[in-house]
Motif scaffolding. Structure first.
Motif, PDB file in Angstrom:
ATOM      1  N   VAL A 173       1.574 -10.192 -14.462  1.00  0.00           N
ATOM      2  CA  VAL A 173       0.239 -10.245 -15.078  1.00  0.00           C
ATOM      3  C   VAL A 173      -0.833  -9.593 -14.200  1.00  0.00           C
ATOM      4  O   VAL A 173      -1.805  -9.055 -14.718  1.00  0.00           O
TER       5      VAL A 173
ATOM      6  N   GLY B  70      -0.417  -6.814 -12.317  1.00  0.00           N
ATOM      7  CA  GLY B  70      -0.308  -5.377 -12.577  1.00  0.00           C
ATOM      8  C   GLY B  70      -0.781  -5.034 -13.984  1.00  0.00           C
ATOM      9  O   GLY B  70      -1.465  -4.024 -14.193  1.00  0.00           O
TER      10      GLY B  70
ATOM     11  N   GLU C  37       7.521  -0.505 -13.277  1.00  0.00           N
ATOM     12  CA  GLU C  37       8.101  -1.843 -13.134  1.00  0.00           C
ATOM     13  C   GLU C  37       9.581  -1.704 -12.742  1.00  0.00           C
ATOM     14  O   GLU C  37      10.330  -0.988 -13.390  1.00  0.00           O
TER      15      GLU C  37
ATOM     16  N   ARG D 111       6.805 -13.263 -13.218  1.00  0.00           N
ATOM     17  CA  ARG D 111       7.033 -14.718 -13.225  1.00  0.00           C
ATOM     18  C   ARG D 111       6.442 -15.404 -14.459  1.00  0.00           C
ATOM     19  O   ARG D 111       6.430 -16.629 -14.540  1.00  0.00           O
TER      20      ARG D 111
ATOM     21  N   ILE E 192      -3.008 -22.612 -18.865  1.00  0.00           N
ATOM     22  CA  ILE E 192      -4.255 -22.153 -18.264  1.00  0.00           C
ATOM     23  C   ILE E 192      -5.355 -23.080 -18.777  1.00  0.00           C
ATOM     24  O   ILE E 192      -5.114 -23.875 -19.694  1.00  0.00           O
TER      25      ILE E 192
ATOM     26  N   PRO F 240       5.253  -8.864  -5.432  1.00  0.00           N
ATOM     27  CA  PRO F 240       5.183 -10.097  -4.635  1.00  0.00           C
ATOM     28  C   PRO F 240       4.991  -9.797  -3.137  1.00  0.00           C
ATOM     29  O   PRO F 240       5.273  -8.674  -2.693  1.00  0.00           O
TER      30      PRO F 240
ATOM     31  N   LEU G 176       6.595  -2.498   1.950  1.00  0.00           N
ATOM     32  CA  LEU G 176       6.089  -1.175   1.562  1.00  0.00           C
ATOM     33  C   LEU G 176       4.888  -0.726   2.395  1.00  0.00           C
ATOM     34  O   LEU G 176       4.664   0.468   2.565  1.00  0.00           O
TER      35      LEU G 176
ATOM     36  N   THR H  45       5.833 -19.744  -6.339  1.00  0.00           N
ATOM     37  CA  THR H  45       4.523 -19.310  -5.802  1.00  0.00           C
ATOM     38  C   THR H  45       4.585 -19.394  -4.276  1.00  0.00           C
ATOM     39  O   THR H  45       5.495 -20.009  -3.720  1.00  0.00           O
TER      40      THR H  45
ATOM     41  N   ILE I 110      -1.988 -17.788 -12.867  1.00  0.00           N
ATOM     42  CA  ILE I 110      -2.288 -16.659 -13.756  1.00  0.00           C
ATOM     43  C   ILE I 110      -3.724 -16.190 -13.540  1.00  0.00           C
ATOM     44  O   ILE I 110      -4.011 -14.999 -13.490  1.00  0.00           O
TER      45      ILE I 110
HETATM   46  C1  LIG Z   1       8.068 -21.726 -13.222  1.00  0.00           C
HETATM   47  C2  LIG Z   1       6.640 -21.302 -13.026  1.00  0.00           C
HETATM   48  C3  LIG Z   1       5.609 -22.033 -13.585  1.00  0.00           C
HETATM   49  C4  LIG Z   1       4.288 -21.636 -13.409  1.00  0.00           C
HETATM   50  N1  LIG Z   1       3.291 -22.337 -14.025  1.00  0.00           N
HETATM   51  C5  LIG Z   1       2.022 -21.852 -14.009  1.00  0.00           C
HETATM   52  C6  LIG Z   1       1.009 -22.476 -14.776  1.00  0.00           C
HETATM   53  O1  LIG Z   1       1.227 -23.495 -15.446  1.00  0.00           O
HETATM   54  N2  LIG Z   1      -0.243 -21.920 -14.757  1.00  0.00           N
HETATM   55  C7  LIG Z   1      -0.529 -20.819 -14.045  1.00  0.00           C
HETATM   56  O2  LIG Z   1      -1.672 -20.330 -14.105  1.00  0.00           O
HETATM   57  N3  LIG Z   1       0.410 -20.203 -13.275  1.00  0.00           N
HETATM   58  C8  LIG Z   1       1.681 -20.699 -13.249  1.00  0.00           C
HETATM   59  N4  LIG Z   1       2.654 -20.067 -12.518  1.00  0.00           N
HETATM   60  C9  LIG Z   1       2.276 -18.950 -11.649  1.00  0.00           C
HETATM   61  C10 LIG Z   1       2.172 -17.617 -12.419  1.00  0.00           C
HETATM   62  O3  LIG Z   1       3.374 -17.374 -13.115  1.00  0.00           O
HETATM   63  C11 LIG Z   1       1.941 -16.515 -11.397  1.00  0.00           C
HETATM   64  O4  LIG Z   1       0.755 -16.789 -10.695  1.00  0.00           O
HETATM   65  C12 LIG Z   1       1.801 -15.127 -12.003  1.00  0.00           C
HETATM   66  O5  LIG Z   1       2.774 -14.889 -12.995  1.00  0.00           O
HETATM   67  C13 LIG Z   1       1.941 -14.098 -10.877  1.00  0.00           C
HETATM   68  O6  LIG Z   1       1.789 -12.787 -11.385  1.00  0.00           O
HETATM   69  P1  LIG Z   1       1.842 -11.547 -10.419  1.00  0.00           P
HETATM   70  O7  LIG Z   1       1.664 -10.351 -11.278  1.00  0.00           O
HETATM   71  O8  LIG Z   1       0.923 -11.751  -9.279  1.00  0.00           O
HETATM   72  O9  LIG Z   1       3.308 -11.519  -9.760  1.00  0.00           O
HETATM   73  P2  LIG Z   1       4.829 -11.328 -10.414  1.00  0.00           P
HETATM   74  O10 LIG Z   1       4.807 -12.023 -11.708  1.00  0.00           O
HETATM   75  O11 LIG Z   1       5.719 -11.743  -9.371  1.00  0.00           O
HETATM   76  O12 LIG Z   1       4.888  -9.771 -10.695  1.00  0.00           O
HETATM   77  C14 LIG Z   1       5.344  -8.825  -9.763  1.00  0.00           C
HETATM   78  C15 LIG Z   1       6.093  -7.718 -10.510  1.00  0.00           C
HETATM   79  O13 LIG Z   1       6.401  -6.674  -9.584  1.00  0.00           O
HETATM   80  C16 LIG Z   1       7.685  -6.183  -9.883  1.00  0.00           C
HETATM   81  N5  LIG Z   1       8.154  -5.480  -8.672  1.00  0.00           N
HETATM   82  C17 LIG Z   1       8.510  -6.045  -7.485  1.00  0.00           C
HETATM   83  N6  LIG Z   1       8.830  -5.076  -6.591  1.00  0.00           N
HETATM   84  C18 LIG Z   1       8.659  -3.883  -7.231  1.00  0.00           C
HETATM   85  C19 LIG Z   1       8.824  -2.528  -6.826  1.00  0.00           C
HETATM   86  N7  LIG Z   1       9.190  -2.214  -5.579  1.00  0.00           N
HETATM   87  N8  LIG Z   1       8.589  -1.538  -7.739  1.00  0.00           N
HETATM   88  C20 LIG Z   1       8.192  -1.852  -9.009  1.00  0.00           C
HETATM   89  N9  LIG Z   1       8.022  -3.119  -9.430  1.00  0.00           N
HETATM   90  C21 LIG Z   1       8.248  -4.122  -8.557  1.00  0.00           C
HETATM   91  C22 LIG Z   1       8.465  -7.437 -10.255  1.00  0.00           C
HETATM   92  O14 LIG Z   1       9.649  -7.115 -10.955  1.00  0.00           O
HETATM   93  C23 LIG Z   1       7.429  -8.189 -11.090  1.00  0.00           C
HETATM   94  O15 LIG Z   1       7.505  -7.831 -12.445  1.00  0.00           O
HETATM   95  C24 LIG Z   1       3.983 -20.477 -12.633  1.00  0.00           C
HETATM   96  C25 LIG Z   1       5.015 -19.755 -12.053  1.00  0.00           C
HETATM   97  C26 LIG Z   1       6.336 -20.145 -12.246  1.00  0.00           C
HETATM   98  C27 LIG Z   1       7.443 -19.323 -11.624  1.00  0.00           C
END
Ligand SMILES: Cc1cc2nc3c(=O)[nH]c(=O)nc-3n(C[C@H](O)[C@H](O)[C@H](O)COP(=O)(O)OP(=O)(O)OC[C@H]3O[C@@H](n4cnc5c(N)ncnc54)[C@H](O)[C@@H]3O)c2cc1C
Length: 413
Positions: free
Chosen positions: A12, A14, A32, A40, A60, A259, A266, A361, A397
């Protein structure tokens, strides 16, 4: 030729960066590593249950301004459902008591002064502890800032902090807890309505964003993992995807929304959080009619929150590191024992699925908090996004989407 902004990672954060950049007229390429966007926060078809489920229950709040603005931009606001008011249902498994916490819509917390609306077995003056936590957190842990015992702690503060900080609250950062409380409880009930993507996370946060990006001319590439970045003194000059190297023109920019462990690999010398906390979700397919509300907080159980969906009950357990080694079937049995009792369902275990995200997280103690980097990096065309960057918010999120907005602004500048 127009400049290009490359966004790496379609979680989310990105997606949020890519949407804001596209909205501003930038040429965007989103890369991706996986076959699916959402990171996640995604839905998938689960074979054991025979239905689409989410990798984890996500909530949320109506005060999550960046998440709601993002949903509005991609046309997905209606995909989130929640009660009209900030009402939270709880049950105490130790005593069998059930109650509804009703925060009301006003800015002033009148609910604290009403026996019928505040947490049972608490007094109005107990709530002063929230003021102490909110306005004088310092650099301490929650356990140093307030007394982590008693009815108010066990029945309100602990469930909220566990769910949002994903850390044992006594060790979590008091500053993070304070920000969270200030943006929600202290901002009044209108900001605390819980919102859930009833038809799945992907249908709200992911698919509409991909449609928006396509409609705005962005190029989205799956199975495109960034392996390496080449730098000169002050900027990134090319991106190595293994079978393809993309040179960066002088005006091109890069948003790294991966992450923390991947970002540290990197970007040489980047300091990032390096401890994580798990979340376990246990899903049950149920044929019977269930009378539970969409979301129920459970006190004094292994189960922390129960969510109801059509044909399914789902349980969330945060800070679940101790459960990572437990046999899956044992966990399903234990959790079902609690759920069946609460929902008045038969003891026999229905079809189930256990989804454990070991690195759900980052940990949210003060030390890990101090390792969260800003969006700007040592390279002037590289910007960071991700729920784990220094947003001042718990890794949620809202934090991810806000970090994406911020990185997009910097990359566009
Ligand atoms: C089980 C669970 C329950 C949760 N519950 C809640 C909730 O109730 N409320 C809430 O607000 N948040 C919740 N969260 C947290 C929320 O899901 C995260 O904060 C959010 O999804 C993080 O998004 P992000 O884009 O920062 O990271 P990520 O979702 O980790 O995205 C990173 C992306 O980068 C990609 N990537 C990695 N390396 C590379 C590379 N070298 N080249 C290209 N792509 C790459 C990965 O494949 C991934 O798609 C929960 C999380 C989990 C796991």
């Amino acid at each position: 030729m127009a400049r290009t902004v490359h966004v790496i990672g379609a979680g989310v954060a990105g997606l949020s960066a890519a949407v804001r950049l596209s909205q501003g007229g930038e040429q965007v390429v989103l890369h991706e590593a996986g076959a699916q966007a959402g990171g996640r926060c995604r839905s998938y078809h689960d074979a054991a249950l025979g239905m689409m489920i989410d990798n984890g229950n996500h909530v949320i709040l109506s005060g999550n301004r960046s998440a709601l603005a993002y949903l509005d931009t991609i046309g997905a606001t209606k995909r989130m459902r929640g009660p009209e008011h900030a009402d939270f249902n709880f049950i105490d498994l130790a005593t069998g008591e059930r109650w509804q916490l009703r925060l009301g819509d006003g800015l002033l917390p009148w609910w604290i002064f009403s026996d019928a609306r505040r947490v049972p077995n608490t007094r109005a003056r107990d709530y002063l502890v929230l003021a102490r936590l909110m306005w004088r957190p310092g650099n301490s842990t929650v356990g140093e800032a307030i007394d982590c015992s008693g009815a108010l702690y066990e029945r309100l503060i602990e469930p909220i902090l566990l769910a949002t900080l994903n850390n044992e609250p006594p060790e979590a950062s008091a500053r993070l807890a304070a920000t969270l409380m200030r943006e929600t409880l202290a901002a009044g009930g209108r900001t605390c309505r819980p919102l859930i993507a009833q038809e799945g996370l992907s249908s709200a946060f992911v698919d509409p964003a991909l449609a928006y990006l396509t409609a705005h001319g962005a190029n989205v590439q799956f199975g495109h993992e960034l392996h390496n970045i080449a730098f000169d003194n002050s900027r990134a000059v090319s991106l190595d995807f293994g079978n393809e190297t993309i040179p960066l023109a002088p005006d091109d920019a890069l948003v790294l929304a991966v992450p923390p462990n991947f970002a540290a690999r990197l970007l040489p010398g980047l300091q990032t959080p390096n401890e994580f906390r798990a979340i376990a979700n246990v899903h049950f397919r149920v044929e019977q009619n269930v009378t539970l509300p969409p979301m129920t907080g459970v006190v004094h159980g292994l189960t922390q929150w129960i969510f109801t969906y059509p044909g399914r009950l789902s349980v969330t357990i945060s800070a679940a590191d101790a459960l990572m080694q437990q046999p899956r079937e044992d966990l399903a049995h234990t959790v079902w024992g609690e759920v069946a009792k609460i929902a008045g369902l038969p003891d026999a275990l229905p079809p189930w699925q256990v989804v454990r995200e070991r690195r759900a997280t980052i940990a949210t103690d003060p030390h890990q908090e101090s390792l969260r980097p800003a969006a700007q990096t040592a390279w002037n065309n590289v910007f960071l996004a991700g729920d784990w960057t220094a947003t001042g918010l718990p890794p949620t999120i809202e934090s991810a989407i806000r970090s994406g907005e911020r990185a997009a602004k910097l990359a566009a500048a």
